[in-house]
Design a protein around this motif. Structure first.
Motif, short mmCIF file in Angstrom:
data_model
loop_
_atom_site.label_atom_id
_atom_site.label_comp_id
_atom_site.label_asym_id
_atom_site.label_seq_id
_atom_site.Cartn_x
_atom_site.Cartn_y
_atom_site.Cartn_z
N VAL A 105 0.84 -1.21 0.00
CA VAL A 105 0.00 0.00 0.00
C VAL A 105 0.87 1.25 0.00
O VAL A 105 0.55 2.26 -0.64
CB VAL A 105 -0.96 -0.01 1.21
N LYS A 122 -0.78 6.74 6.32
CA LYS A 122 -1.78 6.63 5.25
C LYS A 122 -2.07 5.16 4.94
O LYS A 122 -3.24 4.78 4.74
CB LYS A 122 -1.29 7.34 4.00
N GLU A 125 -4.25 3.74 7.58
CA GLU A 125 -5.62 4.27 7.43
C GLU A 125 -6.37 3.52 6.33
O GLU A 125 -7.54 3.15 6.49
CB GLU A 125 -5.53 5.76 7.10
N LEU A 126 -5.70 3.28 5.20
CA LEU A 126 -6.35 2.62 4.08
C LEU A 126 -6.59 1.14 4.35
O LEU A 126 -7.61 0.58 3.92
CB LEU A 126 -5.51 2.80 2.81
N ALA A 154 -6.63 -0.96 -1.63
CA ALA A 154 -6.02 0.05 -0.75
C ALA A 154 -4.82 0.70 -1.44
O ALA A 154 -4.63 1.92 -1.35
CB ALA A 154 -5.59 -0.60 0.56
N LEU A 157 -6.09 3.16 -4.00
CA LEU A 157 -6.58 4.38 -3.35
C LEU A 157 -5.41 5.26 -2.90
O LEU A 157 -5.48 6.49 -2.98
CB LEU A 157 -7.46 4.02 -2.15
N ALA A 158 -4.33 4.62 -2.47
CA ALA A 158 -3.14 5.38 -2.11
C ALA A 158 -2.57 6.08 -3.34
O ALA A 158 -2.12 7.22 -3.28
CB ALA A 158 -2.09 4.46 -1.49
N THR A 161 -4.15 9.36 -4.44
CA THR A 161 -3.89 10.51 -3.58
C THR A 161 -2.72 11.30 -4.13
O THR A 161 -1.62 10.78 -4.27
CB THR A 161 -3.56 10.06 -2.15
N THR A 202 -15.21 7.44 0.37
CA THR A 202 -14.11 8.22 -0.20
C THR A 202 -14.55 9.25 -1.24
O THR A 202 -13.83 10.22 -1.50
CB THR A 202 -13.08 7.29 -0.85
#
Length: 268
Positions: A105, A122, A125-126, A154, A157-158, A161, A202
């Motif tokens: 991740v 982060k 968190e994910l 995950a 999603l990272a 960002t 999200t």
């Protein structure tokens, strides 16, 4: 026509869309041996929208995702990309086997130059978001297929960002290419529900490729049907909030249209 992928710019009073296709076409090869995969695709994905792409095998669904991800370039037309950094989740999790779940991740954050403490926070968190809290030290071979797909989600999603500051205010976009098709029915059902929860939490826009009409209607707020090769947008359905008899009717109608598309291709 010049083929381009360009950054989308907000106009007065209008938010930037994660992605917009303008008469996009894609051909592989040249001359008589060329294969036209996509032709004249016009499609927009709004901020926070969940769009499912349906179509027969070989209609260009994956090609469309590859163009957005920058893995290939369109032959004709124009793609406006407003997302800070699109990420892809494939059918296979494609995790780095020598890294832990947390390490996988963290990888896109590490490549983006995010400081260690920030990227570890982060990643934690994910992993909590995909319900893998406490499993960050596990390596891929220690996880089930469903868990590995959660780690892949995950990580994606990272990746969406933007940590450089240049993408401030840009909408995020997640590209998903049949991510649950290799899983058993029960795990697939659970992860579909989890994906909806994560999407709602999200606000990430999702462009999701599937062959499964029921999956498309369950997950998508909008379902887009592509023709057989070359892929063109044939029809769209708004399916947000459907349940019970209305959902079943939508599945039946879309299945009928998909059968027409497949039959026309077979007869060609």
């Amino acid at each position: 026509m010049t083929a381009t992928v360009e950054a989308a710019r907000a106009t007065t009073g209008n938010a930037v869309r994660p992605v917009r296709f303008h008469q996009v076409g894609k051909a592989f090869g040249t001359g008589k041996k060329s294969v036209v995969a996509l032709e004249g695709v016009d499609l927009a994905v709004e901020t926070g929208e969940f769009v499912c792409l349906l179509g027969a095998s070989g209609c260009g669904k994956t090609t469309l995702l590859n163009l957005v991800a920058g893995l290939d370039q369109p032959t004709t037309g124009r793609i406006e990309l407003g997302s800070s950094r699109p990420a892809v989740v494939f059918q296979e999790a494609a995790l780095m086997p020598w890294l832990t779940a947390a390490g996988n991740v963290e990888l896109p954050l590490r490549l983006a130059g995010v400081p260690k403490a920030q990227r570890r926070a982060k990643a934690a968190e994910l992993l909590e978001l995909v319900r893998l809290g406490g499993l960050g030290d596990k390596r891929p071979h220690e996880l089930s297929g469903g868990m590995r797909q959660r780690v892949a989600l995950a990580r994606a999603l990272a990746s969406t960002t933007d940590n450089t500051g240049s993408g401030a205010g840009k909408p995020s976009l997640l590209l998903m290419d049949e991510p649950f098709s290799a899983l058993d029915a029960i795990t697939r059902d659970v992860l579909q529900g989890e994906l909806l929860r994560i999407w709602q939490a999200t606000g990430t826009a999702i462009l999701f490729v599937t062959h499964d009409v029921r999956e498309a209607v369950r997950l998508g707020r909008r379902v887009v049907l592509l023709s057989s090769r070359p892929g063109r947008v044939v029809r769209e359905w708004e399916v947000a909030g459907l349940a019970g008899a209305a959902e079943a009717a939508a599945v039946e109608e879309i299945n009928a249209e998909l059968r027409k598309v497949i039959s026309s291709h077979a007869a060609a």
